[in-house]
Design a protein around this motif. Sequence first.
Motif, PDB file in Angstrom:
ATOM      1  N   PHE A 108      10.952 -15.371   5.330  1.00  0.00           N
ATOM      2  CA  PHE A 108       9.911 -14.345   5.438  1.00  0.00           C
ATOM      3  C   PHE A 108       9.138 -14.240   4.135  1.00  0.00           C
ATOM      4  O   PHE A 108       9.555 -14.713   3.084  1.00  0.00           O
ATOM      5  N   LYS A 109       7.984 -13.593   4.246  1.00  0.00           N
ATOM      6  CA  LYS A 109       7.138 -13.280   3.097  1.00  0.00           C
ATOM      7  C   LYS A 109       6.657 -11.847   3.275  1.00  0.00           C
ATOM      8  O   LYS A 109       6.361 -11.425   4.382  1.00  0.00           O
ATOM      9  N   THR A 110       6.590 -11.108   2.177  1.00  0.00           N
ATOM     10  CA  THR A 110       6.046  -9.757   2.173  1.00  0.00           C
ATOM     11  C   THR A 110       4.828  -9.721   1.268  1.00  0.00           C
ATOM     12  O   THR A 110       4.938 -10.052   0.086  1.00  0.00           O
ATOM     13  N   VAL A 111       3.684  -9.360   1.831  1.00  0.00           N
ATOM     14  CA  VAL A 111       2.488  -9.118   1.034  1.00  0.00           C
ATOM     15  C   VAL A 111       2.377  -7.600   0.918  1.00  0.00           C
ATOM     16  O   VAL A 111       2.414  -6.898   1.925  1.00  0.00           O
ATOM     17  N   TRP A 112       2.294  -7.101  -0.304  1.00  0.00           N
ATOM     18  CA  TRP A 112       2.306  -5.661  -0.518  1.00  0.00           C
ATOM     19  C   TRP A 112       1.113  -5.255  -1.384  1.00  0.00           C
ATOM     20  O   TRP A 112       0.547  -6.065  -2.122  1.00  0.00           O
ATOM     21  N   ALA A 113       0.758  -3.993  -1.254  1.00  0.00           N
ATOM     22  CA  ALA A 113      -0.305  -3.423  -2.084  1.00  0.00           C
ATOM     23  C   ALA A 113       0.011  -1.959  -2.328  1.00  0.00           C
ATOM     24  O   ALA A 113       0.643  -1.298  -1.507  1.00  0.00           O
ATOM     25  N   GLU A 114      -0.434  -1.465  -3.465  1.00  0.00           N
ATOM     26  CA  GLU A 114      -0.280  -0.059  -3.798  1.00  0.00           C
ATOM     27  C   GLU A 114      -1.647   0.583  -3.972  1.00  0.00           C
ATOM     28  O   GLU A 114      -2.497   0.039  -4.687  1.00  0.00           O
ATOM     29  N   ILE A 115      -1.836   1.692  -3.289  1.00  0.00           N
ATOM     30  CA  ILE A 115      -3.107   2.394  -3.262  1.00  0.00           C
ATOM     31  C   ILE A 115      -2.930   3.707  -4.027  1.00  0.00           C
ATOM     32  O   ILE A 115      -1.966   4.445  -3.762  1.00  0.00           O
ATOM     33  N   PRO A 116      -3.835   4.041  -4.940  1.00  0.00           N
ATOM     34  CA  PRO A 116      -3.674   5.304  -5.670  1.00  0.00           C
ATOM     35  C   PRO A 116      -3.830   6.502  -4.745  1.00  0.00           C
ATOM     36  O   PRO A 116      -4.672   6.514  -3.856  1.00  0.00           O
ATOM     37  N   VAL A 117      -2.990   7.505  -4.976  1.00  0.00           N
ATOM     38  CA  VAL A 117      -3.094   8.764  -4.230  1.00  0.00           C
ATOM     39  C   VAL A 117      -4.158   9.596  -4.930  1.00  0.00           C
ATOM     40  O   VAL A 117      -4.015   9.954  -6.097  1.00  0.00           O
ATOM     41  N   LEU A 118      -5.224   9.865  -4.213  1.00  0.00           N
ATOM     42  CA  LEU A 118      -6.344  10.628  -4.774  1.00  0.00           C
ATOM     43  C   LEU A 118      -6.415  12.005  -4.170  1.00  0.00           C
ATOM     44  O   LEU A 118      -6.029  12.226  -3.064  1.00  0.00           O
TER      45      LEU A 118
END
Length: 131
Positions: free
Chosen positions: A121-131
């Motif tokens: 498997f592969k995990t592509v992840w991203a983090e989005i700022p909480v505004l």
Amino acid sequence: MGITSTRQAYEFPTGIAPPLGAVRAWLREQLGGVGRTTIADTELLTTELVTNAHEHADGVAELRVSVPSGRDVVRIEVDDRRPRLRPRRVIKDDPTSPHGRGLALVEAVSTEWGVDTGAGFKTVWAEIPVL
């Protein structure tokens, strides 16, 4: 905030294109306590990552969303079963083409993104700022 460091997972139906409208509705439900901008950014990046997995990596195995403890970010993780196929940003010759902007959006909107691989498997992840 709606969710905590506990990861919430979305179950994808097999054999059909991902139901992106349902995925976005699920995200809004999970992120009820964050602002509209954060929800909109999370929906946008999730849609891009899910679509990439569907189109380029034989489908989505799992989607998870969380707000890690002590951090002001929403983290999305999209798993697929093609660990050797690494996402790459493509520069398109045709600026009017509707394809090829997904990872550019991920880079522009997220505070950080990356790829983790494991056995099968592969995990592509991203983090989005909480505004």
